[in-house]
Structures are given as C-alpha cells and as structure tokens.
Design a protein around this motif. Structure first.
Motif, mmCIF file in Angstrom:
data_model
loop_
_atom_site.group_PDB
_atom_site.id
_atom_site.type_symbol
_atom_site.label_atom_id
_atom_site.label_comp_id
_atom_site.label_asym_id
_atom_site.label_seq_id
_atom_site.Cartn_x
_atom_site.Cartn_y
_atom_site.Cartn_z
ATOM 1 N N VAL A 217 6.975 -98.746 -13.998
ATOM 2 C CA VAL A 217 7.618 -99.069 -15.272
ATOM 3 C C VAL A 217 6.678 -98.562 -16.370
ATOM 4 N N PHE A 218 7.180 -97.623 -17.163
ATOM 5 C CA PHE A 218 6.353 -96.928 -18.152
ATOM 6 C C PHE A 218 6.814 -97.160 -19.578
ATOM 7 N N LEU A 219 5.870 -97.024 -20.517
ATOM 8 C CA LEU A 219 6.210 -96.757 -21.906
ATOM 9 C C LEU A 219 6.602 -95.277 -21.965
ATOM 10 N N PRO A 220 7.457 -94.879 -22.918
ATOM 11 C CA PRO A 220 7.957 -93.495 -22.938
ATOM 12 C C PRO A 220 6.880 -92.414 -22.950
ATOM 13 N N ASP A 221 5.870 -92.536 -23.808
ATOM 14 C CA ASP A 221 4.859 -91.475 -23.897
ATOM 15 C C ASP A 221 3.980 -91.414 -22.645
ATOM 16 N N VAL A 222 3.718 -92.544 -22.033
ATOM 17 C CA VAL A 222 2.914 -92.580 -20.806
ATOM 18 C C VAL A 222 3.707 -91.950 -19.657
ATOM 19 N N ARG A 223 4.990 -92.251 -19.594
ATOM 20 C CA ARG A 223 5.830 -91.652 -18.556
ATOM 21 C C ARG A 223 5.875 -90.130 -18.705
ATOM 22 N N GLU A 224 6.036 -89.691 -19.929
ATOM 23 C CA GLU A 224 6.091 -88.247 -20.189
ATOM 24 C C GLU A 224 4.771 -87.587 -19.788
ATOM 25 N N TYR A 225 3.665 -88.231 -20.086
ATOM 26 C CA TYR A 225 2.344 -87.671 -19.785
ATOM 27 C C TYR A 225 2.136 -87.509 -18.276
ATOM 28 N N TYR A 226 2.438 -88.539 -17.493
ATOM 29 C CA TYR A 226 2.188 -88.494 -16.048
ATOM 30 C C TYR A 226 3.281 -87.764 -15.270
ATOM 31 N N ASP A 227 4.510 -87.759 -15.784
ATOM 32 C CA ASP A 227 5.599 -86.954 -15.225
ATOM 33 C C ASP A 227 5.732 -87.115 -13.704
ATOM 34 N N LEU A 228 5.766 -88.352 -13.240
ATOM 35 C CA LEU A 228 5.796 -88.616 -11.796
ATOM 36 C C LEU A 228 7.031 -88.062 -11.089
ATOM 37 N N GLU A 229 8.147 -87.982 -11.803
ATOM 38 C CA GLU A 229 9.373 -87.484 -11.166
ATOM 39 C C GLU A 229 9.160 -86.115 -10.525
ATOM 40 N N HIS A 230 8.346 -85.311 -11.160
ATOM 41 C CA HIS A 230 8.181 -83.938 -10.698
ATOM 42 C C HIS A 230 7.111 -83.774 -9.626
ATOM 43 N N LEU A 231 6.462 -84.881 -9.246
ATOM 44 C CA LEU A 231 5.529 -84.832 -8.118
ATOM 45 C C LEU A 231 6.278 -84.628 -6.805
ATOM 46 N N TRP A 232 7.512 -85.086 -6.762
ATOM 47 C CA TRP A 232 8.278 -85.110 -5.520
ATOM 48 C C TRP A 232 9.446 -84.139 -5.612
ATOM 49 N N GLU A 233 9.157 -82.865 -5.790
ATOM 50 C CA GLU A 233 10.214 -81.878 -5.956
ATOM 51 C C GLU A 233 11.103 -81.742 -4.726
ATOM 52 N N ASP A 234 10.566 -82.068 -3.540
ATOM 53 C CA ASP A 234 11.354 -81.971 -2.304
ATOM 54 C C ASP A 234 12.230 -83.191 -2.075
ATOM 55 N N ALA A 235 12.026 -84.235 -2.851
ATOM 56 C CA ALA A 235 12.768 -85.483 -2.647
ATOM 57 C C ALA A 235 14.179 -85.376 -3.218
ATOM 58 N N LYS A 236 15.057 -86.182 -2.646
ATOM 59 C CA LYS A 236 16.394 -86.334 -3.223
ATOM 60 C C LYS A 236 16.219 -87.276 -4.417
ATOM 61 N N ILE A 237 16.581 -86.806 -5.606
ATOM 62 C CA ILE A 237 16.410 -87.577 -6.846
ATOM 63 C C ILE A 237 17.768 -88.076 -7.317
ATOM 64 N N VAL A 238 17.837 -89.374 -7.577
ATOM 65 C CA VAL A 238 19.050 -89.968 -8.131
ATOM 66 C C VAL A 238 18.699 -90.532 -9.502
ATOM 67 N N GLN A 239 19.452 -90.109 -10.512
ATOM 68 C CA GLN A 239 19.261 -90.659 -11.859
ATOM 69 C C GLN A 239 20.376 -91.665 -12.130
ATOM 70 N N ILE A 240 19.984 -92.857 -12.531
ATOM 71 C CA ILE A 240 20.937 -93.925 -12.816
ATOM 72 C C ILE A 240 21.275 -93.872 -14.298
ATOM 73 N N GLU A 241 22.567 -93.895 -14.580
ATOM 74 C CA GLU A 241 22.999 -93.839 -15.980
ATOM 75 C C GLU A 241 22.539 -95.087 -16.734
ATOM 76 N N ASN A 242 22.123 -94.888 -17.972
ATOM 77 C CA ASN A 242 21.718 -96.007 -18.813
ATOM 78 C C ASN A 242 22.912 -96.872 -19.156
ATOM 79 N N LEU A 243 22.709 -98.183 -19.132
ATOM 80 C CA LEU A 243 23.737 -99.117 -19.597
ATOM 81 C C LEU A 243 23.499 -99.330 -21.085
ATOM 82 N N ASP A 244 24.542 -99.183 -21.877
ATOM 83 C CA ASP A 244 24.352 -99.374 -23.321
ATOM 84 C C ASP A 244 25.037 -100.614 -23.814
#
Length: 116
Positions: free
Chosen positions: A89-116
């Motif tokens: 669970v990240f703050l926006p700028d910290v998440r952007e800095y570490y960019d963990l999503e892109h560590l696992w390029e071979d993984a199946k990635i599912v993005q969950i739509e934001n609830l508004d």
C-alpha cells in the motif's frame, strides 16, 4: 488463495484505495509468493486505514493474518506478508518511484477498476 486475494481487494476498496494491481506469479519460477497486490492511498492516514482494513477483514473472514507488516511508522509504503500473498500500500509518489508493477513483466497482471 483466490479467496484471500478477493478479501484483500475488497478491504482495499472499502477504504477507497485506488489503482489496485494484482500480479499472478504462480507460473513464474523462483518467486517469493504467489500473488503481489499493489494499491495507492492518498495520505499516510489513508494508507494506514487501508492496511488496517486488510488485516481486519482477512482475520474476520478467513482467520488469516499477515506474518509481517512493515512501514506503518511513516505509512508511505506499508508491506503486508500473508506468505503466499504480498500486499503493498503506497502513497502515489512512493509507488511511482519504486514502480513494483514492472518488476514482474512475465506475470499475469490484473488491474481492478477504481470505485468512485
């Protein structure tokens, strides 16, 4: 396992966590877990609330609790280890800095739509 992923996702959404990404690592050899779940909170208070919600809901519904939780002191990046599921669970700028999503390029990635 999928039930835990679903409960964690619901707990994040309950506290208005955003930009949820689930990386399925089960088909990748040598990974430290089966799932990586990443989300964003807009403030340290919200990051802490999301982490608390995840812990509470997993315990109440599935009798699961994380083996380790780190980062609650400053609540910029909280990591929760449920052994086979790691939650970040990240703050926006910290998440952007570490960019963990892109560590696992071979993984199946599912993005969950934001609830508004």
């Amino acid at each position: 396992m999928q039930e835990l992923v679903n409960v964690i996702t619901e707990a994040i959404q309950e506290k208005k966590g955003r930009d949820i990404v689930i990386a399925d690592l089960r088909k990748i050899e040598g990974t430290i877990c089966q799932y990586f779940i990443i989300c964003t909170g807009n403030s340290p208070t919200q990051v802490e609330a999301i982490a608390e919600s995840i812990g509470d809901m997993a315990r109440e519904r599935l009798k699961e609790k994380p083996t380790h939780v780190v980062g609650l002191e400053n609540a910029q990046w909280v990591a929760m280890d449920f052994t086979d599921v790691l939650v970040h669970v990240f703050l926006p700028d910290v998440r952007e800095y570490y960019d963990l999503e892109h560590l696992w390029e071979d993984a199946k990635i599912v993005q969950i739509e934001n609830l508004d």
